[in-house]
Design a protein around this motif. Structure first.
Motif, mmCIF file in Angstrom:
data_model
loop_
_atom_site.group_PDB
_atom_site.id
_atom_site.type_symbol
_atom_site.label_atom_id
_atom_site.label_comp_id
_atom_site.label_asym_id
_atom_site.label_seq_id
_atom_site.Cartn_x
_atom_site.Cartn_y
_atom_site.Cartn_z
ATOM 1 N N MET A 170 -6.575 4.283 1.230
ATOM 2 C CA MET A 170 -5.603 4.698 0.218
ATOM 3 C C MET A 170 -6.281 5.383 -0.961
ATOM 4 S SD MET A 170 -2.542 4.246 1.181
ATOM 5 C CE MET A 170 -1.748 4.539 -0.371
ATOM 6 N N GLU A 229 -5.438 9.143 -2.182
ATOM 7 C CA GLU A 229 -5.009 9.417 -3.562
ATOM 8 C C GLU A 229 -5.930 10.421 -4.238
ATOM 9 O OE1 GLU A 229 -2.905 5.093 -4.376
ATOM 10 O OE2 GLU A 229 -4.767 5.587 -5.416
ATOM 11 N N VAL A 262 4.828 8.778 -9.439
ATOM 12 C CA VAL A 262 5.179 7.813 -8.394
ATOM 13 C C VAL A 262 5.481 6.485 -9.080
ATOM 14 C CG1 VAL A 262 4.386 6.560 -6.363
ATOM 15 C CG2 VAL A 262 3.738 8.951 -6.668
ATOM 16 N N ASP A 270 6.932 2.391 -8.583
ATOM 17 C CA ASP A 270 7.203 1.352 -7.589
ATOM 18 C C ASP A 270 8.678 0.953 -7.633
ATOM 19 O OD1 ASP A 270 7.595 -0.684 -9.519
ATOM 20 O OD2 ASP A 270 5.503 -1.258 -9.463
ATOM 21 N N HIS A 297 7.077 6.782 -0.788
ATOM 22 C CA HIS A 297 5.658 6.474 -0.584
ATOM 23 C C HIS A 297 5.606 5.070 -0.009
ATOM 24 C CE1 HIS A 297 3.999 9.938 -2.781
ATOM 25 N NE2 HIS A 297 5.121 9.852 -3.473
ATOM 26 N N ARG A 298 5.342 4.984 1.281
ATOM 27 C CA ARG A 298 5.383 3.710 1.999
ATOM 28 C C ARG A 298 4.523 2.653 1.303
ATOM 29 N NH1 ARG A 298 6.554 2.050 7.444
ATOM 30 N NH2 ARG A 298 7.276 4.170 7.785
ATOM 31 N N GLY A 299 5.143 1.520 1.059
ATOM 32 C CA GLY A 299 4.437 0.402 0.451
ATOM 33 C C GLY A 299 4.255 0.532 -1.054
ATOM 34 N N VAL A 300 4.696 1.653 -1.642
ATOM 35 C CA VAL A 300 4.522 1.867 -3.081
ATOM 36 C C VAL A 300 5.870 2.011 -3.770
ATOM 37 C CG1 VAL A 300 3.481 3.343 -4.853
ATOM 38 C CG2 VAL A 300 2.297 2.988 -2.694
ATOM 39 N N GLY A 301 6.600 3.056 -3.414
ATOM 40 C CA GLY A 301 7.879 3.324 -4.065
ATOM 41 C C GLY A 301 8.327 4.738 -3.787
#
Length: 128
Positions: free
Chosen positions: A8, A12, A67, A69, A114-118
């Motif tokens: 990740m 990023e 981004v 969450d 954003h998978r797993g984030v928001g």
């Protein structure tokens, strides 16, 4: 094998460098008028947002690296009477917001998951 955290971090870092390498001459951008919830594109098109949609777009604009969450968005999307949205309702609202912006502004996928984030914005947005 690589740890998910390391992977990740690499992704990023790459994502931060990519926009600088791409020409922004013809990039789409929008402007949100906070007083009336009107979202306007740089192509002269506009889209009327609900109060909740406008609060979510504003939260995404103000979020670090555009981004936010899900928990933060749920807090920001809370209505004036204090009623909260569920994660499922937020997902449906994001889907409708994408459809609305595609139809009115001609912008595909203005909000990305954003998978797993928001969620995040795929276009630059200015608040007015």
């Amino acid at each position: 094998p690589t740890s998910a955290v390391e992977l990740m971090a690499v992704i990023e870092n790459l994502a931060r460098r990519l926009p600088a390498a791409v020409s922004h001459a013809h990039e789409d951008h929008v402007e949100l008028c906070r007083s009336n919830g009107l979202l306007q594109s740089n192509h002269g098109l506009s889209c009327q947002l609900t109060a909740t949609e406008a609060r979510v777009i504003e939260a995404l604009v103000l979020a670090p690296q555009r981004v936010a969450d899900i928990d933060y968005l749920l807090t920001q999307a809370r209505s004036r009477d204090g009623s909260a949205l569920s994660k499922e309702t937020l997902a449906v609202m994001m889907s409708r917001l994408r459809s609305k912006c595609k139809q009115a502004l001609g912008l595909d996928n203005i909000v990305v998951a954003h998978r797993g984030v928001g969620y995040g914005l795929s276009v630059s947005c200015r608040l007015r």
